[in-house]
Scaffold this active site. Structure first.
Site, PDB file in Angstrom:
ATOM      1  CG  HIS A   1      -5.542   3.675   0.435  1.00 16.48           C
ATOM      2  ND1 HIS A   1      -4.925   2.461   0.240  1.00 16.48           N
ATOM      3  CD2 HIS A   1      -6.752   3.579  -0.155  1.00 16.48           C
ATOM      4  CE1 HIS A   1      -5.730   1.668  -0.448  1.00 16.48           C
ATOM      5  NE2 HIS A   1      -6.847   2.317  -0.698  1.00 16.48           N
TER       6      HIS A   1
ATOM      7  CB  SER B   1      -9.011   0.051  -1.008  1.00 20.33           C
ATOM      8  OG  SER B   1      -8.345   0.255  -2.220  1.00 20.33           O
TER       9      SER B   1
ATOM     10  CG  ASP C   1      -2.306   0.571   0.889  1.00 19.87           C
ATOM     11  OD1 ASP C   1      -2.355   1.781   0.584  1.00 19.87           O
ATOM     12  OD2 ASP C   1      -3.304  -0.156   0.935  1.00 19.87           O
TER      13      ASP C   1
END
Length: 802
Positions: free
Chosen positions: A240, A586, A167
């Site tokens: 994220h 995600s 990520d």
């Protein structure tokens, strides 16, 4: 001659000269531009040292470069652990020369991928109650005979398992990554804690046991990283990566919430005592000095997966995808995941956010668990009251409140700037600079979903002087309400409500409205339903493998956040939060990765295919109203191209009864059947490869059966339940087809025993119903011994329906 005419003639002449030069065939290599290519050889034999491997890769480059110096300077990565290959700067001609070598499996140009953007409620919703950790129990071995409700205790909350995340890094100071009550770092761990900008070795602990970053591919494309938009280290500036990592294995954090109270509760990952290894492969895209999204490069991801395998991870969670279908031999994630599977590492990937269009799923390789996104039973209601007295239920996590009174209401198309071109695709979209402040000031503005970002639309309303913002769903989004932390009072409404508001605006001389403050509501119904954005099948690469495999919570998920990123990621949003609410596949992918980690602890000898099968065949098909899963409308039944086998149920997966196992060799045979005969040079494809739909997969997909054709599929199940048991088959045939199972009864004498059966599929004579989007019809094959339900989806299309 007029100056303008002379300039035009000069331009034309220059273009002709350039075209002649390009077409002359001279100095071709000089005109070729160096790009990053990945040269893939397959698996390392294990006979060479890392230095010898890199020297070998240099020798291949020297064979196409003018000098040894050029060869060494062109090399970005030498994959040395499990994956045999390298990433280097090559011209198209040089890449073509290397691709012709017999020992080279594939040569493909790197391309950037974007995040698929693609939790206090989601784990409780799927049956895992994250209660106080029983430290004494953690020291005991898991008991595989316990009841399902003891799953977390049996799995020791993930203690001892290692999950690697590809990520954009991690915010290590988050309470979610505390190592309190964590067990010792497993002896199998071989990784490192790589230091860098604002990231020290002390940031790693017994929770975050490793961290690395990879940016050679990124910097080759964009130049040196601008450290004002991202950290040159494993630290997460975006949020994220922190969000996905804490969803997998964040510690229990009491009284967690977003934006001062939304989703208040105890935040926890699904495996709260799992060890996490961070592989930062995604970076902020520079654009005129500003951050504009994130991107991840194939060569960086492949290097990370190669390291992760050598480091000793048990599960990989990869919330990265692409909207461009890519064949397996040219797909860095697929190649890396195949090597991971050979080392019995479970790989979970997001399906993508390209829905509701069919055939949009990414990460389609059968050795990957591909995860779609669905909702949980929590809503953030912010009702909208119209001047005619009608109240419509919207949702938001916007903390701002309006003075309780009615405000003028307008539709964005009515107040757009005269300088912005009018067309059907941009009217009402509230794109940047599209609204006229003199027409907007003091009003609530309704904008439609479509082009541009949701939070960007709200920012445009605020810029133009609006006091409130309504985000109306398009028909494609239906009842899916993705909540956001807008920069002004706001609410989002479903497509039916959006139409109702538009009718009111255009039928009323002075329309008005009021947006009430939002509040968190639990046990919202129906739930789950499929998110409209979730990418779906049929599989665009190999239609005989059903994708996605499964769905998990991905709509409005609360998890940890980077404390230098605003909740909207807008540059002018000065707010900072410790936890944020995001939506996307995600967010659903790490849910399944956490469940896989729990199963790894309970069943340490199970193969990655067995774990994937257990998750797939135990998934659920009903919502909290007892009805079949629906699409985003909340009314129309969803199908396996949206949810795969159904909504994941980790407590059921721990005791699946039967599993469909598959080996690394089985995947190579599958690739052989699809014409990919040299993915592993050490493996020789048989003269007659088995049909690709005979891969021992826990679902069945058949495309383009002709009217008189009979398809026979072989499957093998392994008994993982009671030693002595009898399973009966039950079939719900897809409309227009007959499906027969032989034998229809399976007798098992012991655990680990295997039984093979055939599934025969024929078209029925006469008309049939198919899904008008996919031209497929769907059914189910279920094995049951009275205790376990082992269910596989079936998707079939005929050649006449294509």
């Amino acid at each position: 001659m007029k100056p303008a005419a002379a300039a035009l003639i000069l331009c034309v002449l220059l273009l002709v000269v350039v075209q002649l030069q390009l077409g002359s065939g001279q100095d071709g290599d000089e005109l070729d531009i160096d790009e990053v290519y990945i040269v893939y050889f397959g698996q390392h034999s294990g006979e060479k040292t890392h230095y010898e491997i890199e020297d070998t890769h240099h020798s291949y480059l020297f064979s196409v470069k003018d000098s040894e110096e050029q060869a060494r300077a062109s090399l970005l990565y030498s994959y040395k652990h499990t994956i045999n290959g390298f990433a280097a700067l090559l011209t198209p001609n040089q890449a073509s020369t290397l691709s012709e070598l017999e020992e080279v499996v594939s040569v493909f140009r790197s391309y950037p991928r974007k995040h698929t953007m693609h939790t206090t409620r989601s784990w409780e919703f799927v049956g895992l109650d994250i209660e106080e950790l029983d430290h004494d129990h953690l020291m005991n071995k898991p008991n595989a005979t316990s009841d399902n409700h003891d799953l977390l205790m049996r799995a020791r909350y993930g203690n001892g398992a290692i999950v690697g995340l590809l990520d954009n890094g991690v915010w290590p100071e988050s309470k979610s990554f505390s190592d309190q009550q964590m067990g010792p770092i497993p002896n199998s761990w071989k990784g490192i804690c790589q230091t860098g900008q604002d990231f020290e070795s002390s940031h790693c602990n017994k929770k975050l046991i490793g961290a690395r970053y990879y940016l050679k591919g990124y910097e080759q494309r964009y130049g040196p990283l601008n450290t004002t938009i991202d950290y040159r280290s494993p630290r997460d500036k975006d949020g994220h990566g922190t969000h996905t990592a804490s969803t997998v294995g964040g510690q229990r954090v009491a009284e967690a919430s977003a934006l001062g109270g939304f989703a208040l509760g105890t935040a926890s990952g699904g495996a709260p005592l799992v060890h996490l290894a961070i592989y930062k492969v995604c970076w902020a895209i520079p654009h005129q000095g500003k951050e504009e999204g994130n991107t991840c490069f194939e060569e960086d991801m492949l290097a990370a997966i190669d390291d992760a395998i050598a480091d000793g991870v048990n599960v990989l969670s990869i919330s990265i995808g692409t909207s461009k279908p890519t064949s397996y031999e040219h797909d860095g994630i697929a190649i890396g995941a195949l090597h991971a599977i050979k080392n019995d590492i479970v790989v979970a990937c997001s399906a993508g956010n390209e829905g509701p269009t069919s055939g949009t799923s990414s990460n389609n390789a059968p050795w990957i668990i591909t995860v779609g996104a669905s909702s949980v039973d929590r809503a953030f209601t912010a009702p909208l009251t119209l001047g005619n007295g009608i109240t419509l239920e919207g949702q938001t996590v916007t903390p701002y409140k309006m003075e309780k009174k009615m405000y003028p209401l307008v539709y964005a198309a009515q107040v757009s700037s005269n300088t912005v071109p009018k067309n059907a695709t941009t009217d009402g979209q509230c794109l940047p600079g599209s609204l006229e402040p003199e027409k907007v000031k003091g009003k609530i503005v309704m904008c439609m979903r479509g082009q541009g970002t949701r939070v960007g639309k709200g920012y445009e309303v605020k810029r133009a002087g609006g006091v409130g913002f309504i985000l109306g769903n398009s028909l494609a989004n239906g009842a899916e309400l993705t909540v956001d932390a807008h920069v002004l009072p706001a609410t989002a409404l479903d497509s039916e409500s959006a139409i109702q508001i538009l009718k009111y605006i255009y039928a009323t001389e002075n329309p008005t409205a009021y947006i009430a403050p939002a509040k968190t509501i639990l046990n919202h119904k129906p739930a789950p339903f499929m998110a409209a954005f979730s990418s779906r099948g049929p599989n665009p690469i190999t239609p005989d493998i059903l994708k996605p495999d499964i769905t998990a919570p991905g709509l409005n998920i609360l998890a940890a956040w980077s404390e230098v990123s605003s909740p909207t990621k807008l540059e002018d949003d000065a707010r900072r939060v410790k936890y944020n609410i995001l939506s996307g596949t995600s967010m659903s992918c790490p849910h399944v990765a956490a469940a896989a980690a729990l199963l790894k602890v309970i069943h340490p000898t199970w193969s990655s295919a067995s774990i994937r099968s257990a998750l797939i065949t135990s998934a659920g098909l009903t919502n909290n109203k007892g009805m079949f899963l629906t699409d985003a409308s909340g009314h129309k039944p969803a199908d396996p191209f949206q949810f795969g086998s159904g909504h994941f149920r980790p407590t059921k997966a721990a005791d699946p009864g039967l599993v469909y196992d598959a080996s690394y060799t089985d995947y190579l045979l599958f690739l052989c059947s699809n014409g990919l005969t040299n993915i592993d040079p050490s493996f020789k494809c048989p003269e007659l490869s088995p049909s690709s739909n005979n891969l021992n997969y826990p679902s069945i997909a058949i495309s383009k059966i002709s009217n008189n054709e009979t398809v026979i599929i072989n499957r093998t199940v392994t008994n993982m339940g009671d030693g002595k048991s009898v399973y009966l088959a039950k079939v719900r045939s897809p409309a227009g087809f007959s499906v027969n199972v032989s034998p229809s009864t399976l007798f098992f004498e012991g655990i680990g025993e295997k039984k093979t059966f055939t599934v025969t599929v024929r078209p029925r004579q006469g008309g049939r119903k198919v899904d008008y989007n996919t031209q497929y019809s769907f059914g189910w094959l279920t094995w049951s011994d009275g205790v376990h339900i082992v269910r596989s989806p079936i998707a079939v299309s005929s050649s006449s329906s294509a």
